[in-house]
Every structure is written in structure tokens, then in C-alpha cells.
Write an enzyme that holds these catalytic residues in place. Structure first.
Site, short mmCIF file in Angstrom:
data_model
loop_
_atom_site.label_atom_id
_atom_site.label_comp_id
_atom_site.label_asym_id
_atom_site.label_seq_id
_atom_site.Cartn_x
_atom_site.Cartn_y
_atom_site.Cartn_z
N ASN A 151 0.82 -1.22 0.00
CA ASN A 151 0.00 0.00 0.00
C ASN A 151 0.85 1.27 0.00
O ASN A 151 0.36 2.34 0.34
CB ASN A 151 -1.01 -0.02 1.15
CG ASN A 151 -0.35 -0.18 2.51
OD1 ASN A 151 0.85 0.00 2.65
ND2 ASN A 151 -1.14 -0.53 3.51
N ARG A 209 3.21 7.43 11.38
CA ARG A 209 2.65 6.97 12.64
C ARG A 209 2.48 8.17 13.55
O ARG A 209 3.36 9.03 13.64
CB ARG A 209 3.57 5.93 13.31
CG ARG A 209 3.54 4.55 12.67
CD ARG A 209 2.18 3.86 12.80
NE ARG A 209 2.14 2.54 12.15
CZ ARG A 209 1.65 2.32 10.93
NH1 ARG A 209 1.14 3.32 10.22
NH2 ARG A 209 1.62 1.11 10.43
#
Ligand SMILES: NC(=O)c1ccc[n+]([C@@H]2O[C@H](COP(=O)([O-])OP(=O)(O)OC[C@H]3O[C@@H](n4cnc5c(N)ncnc54)[C@H](O)[C@@H]3O)[C@@H](O)[C@H]2O)c1
Length: 395
Positions: free
Chosen positions: A147, A285
Site C-alpha cells: 500500500n 505513525r
């Protein structure tokens, strides 16, 4: 026979979709660096279907049950009474997606004596405590590249959305307005701006490539410097560290893994060294940034906007400040879970399982931890040890 515990996000509020917006997804030839697409012996799903939710089951049930394995699928993943924690005790394999992470902390790993394999359906295995996986001999793998481009597209979209003030302008028309001044008083062109990426791995490089045609000045930092050919081709300025990069740019897009070196990298001190009115997009993140430092910087105007799709924890509480902080373009963690991406990482998960059950080596590029040490992509991109331990949210 193995017990496989598969943790997936819940179905849509309207149920599992009976039909889709499009009839097919494009067929790719391979990944940009020549890596081949996932290559399981077969798939039992229709590419383009919703696979990442509990009813989608990553298209794995028929394959696993035909081979006599037990498959447990749940979205109930948090807290000591969750299905995940209950079933983990007897699981041989855990499969989880970063979008709805089953946090495999050291404490949970200690309660899972049979666990031998943790598969990240997607990319980014920081929800697994890698130190604990190393010491317990657990193999950790992910579907490298599955992805990466999906995320790069999302990051470019969010850079443009912030700089051009897209979301507030859209809100005005939805609400019946035609408020041009309100819309444009925070709108700029990206053209001519300095844009930098923190880490130029698969996603970071794809972002740089996609931004180059916008006639921006491109910057990057990475532990590993890119080749002079790529630097020349894209007109890149290399910075030895994030501190140097952020002082030079108007827009930062973050693409490093979360590990001890990157935990809370974007704190008050680093953000205050940026130009006033900088933008940050973070699809890497959440904990690479300090949550409250981001809120403070948006409220003071030090940052003009913050967008991304990664939060901590996931799902975030209803009162998580990033939901309502000013000038945010946040989405849920969706960039790497388009229907296109799901087809690739579902196939990659099956490929890994086929290799595991047949005792064949798993592709080197999928490995994060193997044989009691960081391996493959994990050895290149992560560090083990240190105070902030991945899998416990960097804490
Ligand atoms: N939002 C999403 O849906 C989504 C999907 C996929 C990946 N991700 C995140 O994006 C990250 C990057 O993915 P990728 O496919 O590009 O990984 P990658 O392994 O190809 O690239 C990571 C890069 O980070 C660099 N790096 C590591 N530590 C660094 C540091 N301290 N300073 C500077 N550079 C550093 C590495 O050298 C490498 O070039 C993943 O680890 C994951 O956390 C998010």
C-alpha cells in the site's frame, strides 16, 4: 493444524456492501522498484471487494479451513476481556492491520506461548513489540509495497488540501454558502514552496516523485542517502537530519517508521524551529509527533495546518484533541486500505501463509523479525531496544 487469529476493522455501519462504486480495479504489472506483486497459488476473493473488514476476512476462510486450520476473526481487540486477548492464549498466528491494530505488547506476547508468526496485513509493524517478538522467537512479517503508493497518493492529496484550504471551502458550499473571502484567506498555491519528506523509503520516494511536477523545491532526510541520480532527477536537497530539513521547508510530509529513533521527533522544540505557518502531513505513525505539541502549534499559529491518517491509540477516543483542533485535515487510518490496496495485501497475506505452512522461506522483503533478530526490511528500517518500545505505542 494451526489456529489463526485475524483482527479486522468492523463492517460499515450499513453492513457489508452489496455492491461497489466501480466494477473493477486496475491490474498492475509490478511495483515501482521492480518488486513483484504478491503471488499466492490462488485467491478466493474478488479484487475490489471489501476484504479488510470482519466479513471480508481477507478472503482467507476457504483456503485455511480446507487445509484443516482454525480461523477466528474478530474486531474486538482492546482490553483484557476482548476476544483478541482471550483467543491469543491459544493462537499460533496473529494477523492484524495497522488501521485497526491488535497491539501485541510484551505483556500480551508473554501470554501467547504458541504464537510463532505475526503478520501485518499492510505495512508498519510498530503495533508489535519487536523486542518481545525477538526474545520469544516470533517471526514478524508485513507486505512490503502493498500500500505504499496508496499512502503516497493520500499524502499528496492532504498536502494540497491543507495548502489550498480545500476542506473548509468545501464545508461552505455544503452549508449553503458562497464565502469566497472566508475560503481564500488561508489558501495558497503549492507552486514554489519548499516541501520536504522525513524518510525517503518506498512511500517517501513516491511522494517526492508525485510532487516534482508541481514545481516545488524538494528536500528530504533519511538514514540512507538516495543515489546521486535520483537526487539529480528530482532536484532533491538532502538534509542530514530532521532539524535541518524543517528549518528549510514550508511543508513536511512524514514517512519514517515509528521506532525509538523517531518517537516524538516532532516535539515543541522541533516545531518551534519551523517557519511560522508551516504545514505537517503525517501518514506514517502518530507517535512520531507529540500529540499535544501539535495542538499547541495549531492554536498558536506556528503550524498553519496538520493532516494525516494516523492516530494513537487506534481507534482514538471520541474526545481525542486531533478530532477538533484548528486547521486539521485528519482522516481515519484509511490511506493504505483502499479497495485497491486491500486486494494486494490480502493476496500477500495468503502468499505468506502458503509459504509458512509449506515450510518455505518467506520473501526477504516481507521480513521484519526472523530468527530472533531484525531481518529484511526490518533490519533496514527499524531499530530494536531503547526506551520507547514499539508495540506499546512507543511508550
Ligand atoms: N498510513 C498508512 O496507511 C500507512 C501504510 C503503510 C505504511 N505506513 C507507514 O509508513 C512507514 C514507511 O513505509 P515505507 O513503505 O516507505 O517503508 P520503507 O521501509 O520503504 O522506508 C522507510 C524509510 O525510513 C527510513 N528511516 C528509518 N528510520 C529513520 C530515521 N530515524 N530518520 C530518517 N529516516 C529513517 C529508512 O532508511 C527508509 O528509507 C511505515 O513504517 C509505516 O509506519 C503507513
Amino acid at each position: 493444524m494451526a489456529k489463526i487469529l485475524l483482527v479486522l476493522y468492523p463492517d460499515s455501519v450499513t453492513g457489508y456492501p452489496p455492491q461497489y462504486a466501480r466494477d473493477s480495479i486496475p491490474v498492475l504489472d509490478g511495483y515501482p522498484d521492480g518488486q513483484t506483486l504478491p503471488s499466492p497459488s490462488a485467491i478466493d476473493f474478488t479484487p475490489g471487494a471489501l476484504l479488510g473488514s470482519v466479513s471480508g476476512e481477507l478472503g482467507l476462510r476457504r483456503f485455511l479451513e480446507a487445509a484443516g486450520h482454525e480461523l477466528v476473526v474478530t474486531s474486538d481487540k482492546d482490553g483484557p476481556n476482548s476476544v483478541f486477548e482471550r483467543e491469543l492464549v491459544s493462537a499460533d498466528i496473529v494477523i492484524s492491520q495497522p488501521f485497526w491494530p491488535a497491539y501485541l505488547t510484551a505483556e500480551r506476547i508473554a501470554k501467547a506461548p504458541k504464537l510463532k508468526l505475526a503478520i501485518t496485513a499492510g505495512i508498519g509493524s510498530d503495533h508489535v513489540d519487536l523486542d518481545a517478538a525477538i526474545s520469544h522467537g516470533i517471526t514478524v512479517v508485513e507486505e512490503t509495497y502493498s500500500n505504499s503508493i496508496s499512502v503516497a497518493e493520500h499524502a499528496v492529496m492532504q498536502v494540497l488540501a491543507l495548502v489550498r484550504n480545500y476542506l473548509p471551502s468545501h464545508e461552505w458550499v455544503v452549508n449553503g454558502g458562497w464565502n469566497i473571502s472566508d475560503s481564500v484567506e488561508r489558501a495558497y498555491d503549492l507552486e514554489g514552496m519548499n516541501v520536504g519528506v522525513i524518510a525517503a523509503g518506498r512511500i517517501g520516494r513516491a511522494v517526492l516523485r508525485r510532487l516534482a511536477p508541481f514545481d516545488v523545491r524538494l528536500h528530504y532526510t533519511d538514514k540512507n542517502r538516495l543515489s546521486p541520480e535520483i537526487e539529480r532527477e528530482l532536484g532533491l536537497t538532502f538534509h542530514p537530519d530532521a532539524a535541518s530539513l524543517v528549518r528549510a521547508v514550508d511543508v513536511v510530509s512524514i514517512h519514517a517508521p515509528l521506532h525509538p529513533e523517531t518517537y516524538h521527533l516532532f516535539n515543541d522544540a522541533l516545531i518551534s524551529s519551523m517557519k511560522r505557518g508551516s504545514y505537517i502531513v503525517n501518514t506514517a505513525r502518530a507517535e512520531i509527533t507529540d500529540r499535544d505539541a501539535i495542538v499547541r502549534a495549531l492554536e498558536s499559529g506556528q503550524l498553519a495546518g496538520y493532516a494525516g491518517d494516523v492516530w494513537y491509540p487506534q481507534p482514538p477516543a471520541a474526545d481525542h484533541p486531533w478530532r477538533t483542533m484548528p486547521h486539521n485535515g485528519m482522516t481515519p487510518h484509511v490511506s493504505g486500505s483502499t479497495l485497491s490496496a486491500q486486494a494486494r495485501y490480502a493476496a500477500g497475506t495468503r502468499e505468506i501463509l502458503e509459504d509458512w505452512f509449506a515450510d518455505r522461506p518467506i520473501r526477504e522483503e516481507y521480513l521484519i523479525v526472523n530468527g530472533g533478530q531484525l531481518a529484511g526490511v526490518g533490519a533496514a528500517s527499524y531499530t530494536a531496544g531503547g526506551e520507547s518500545s514499539p508495540g506499546s505505542g512507543g511508550k
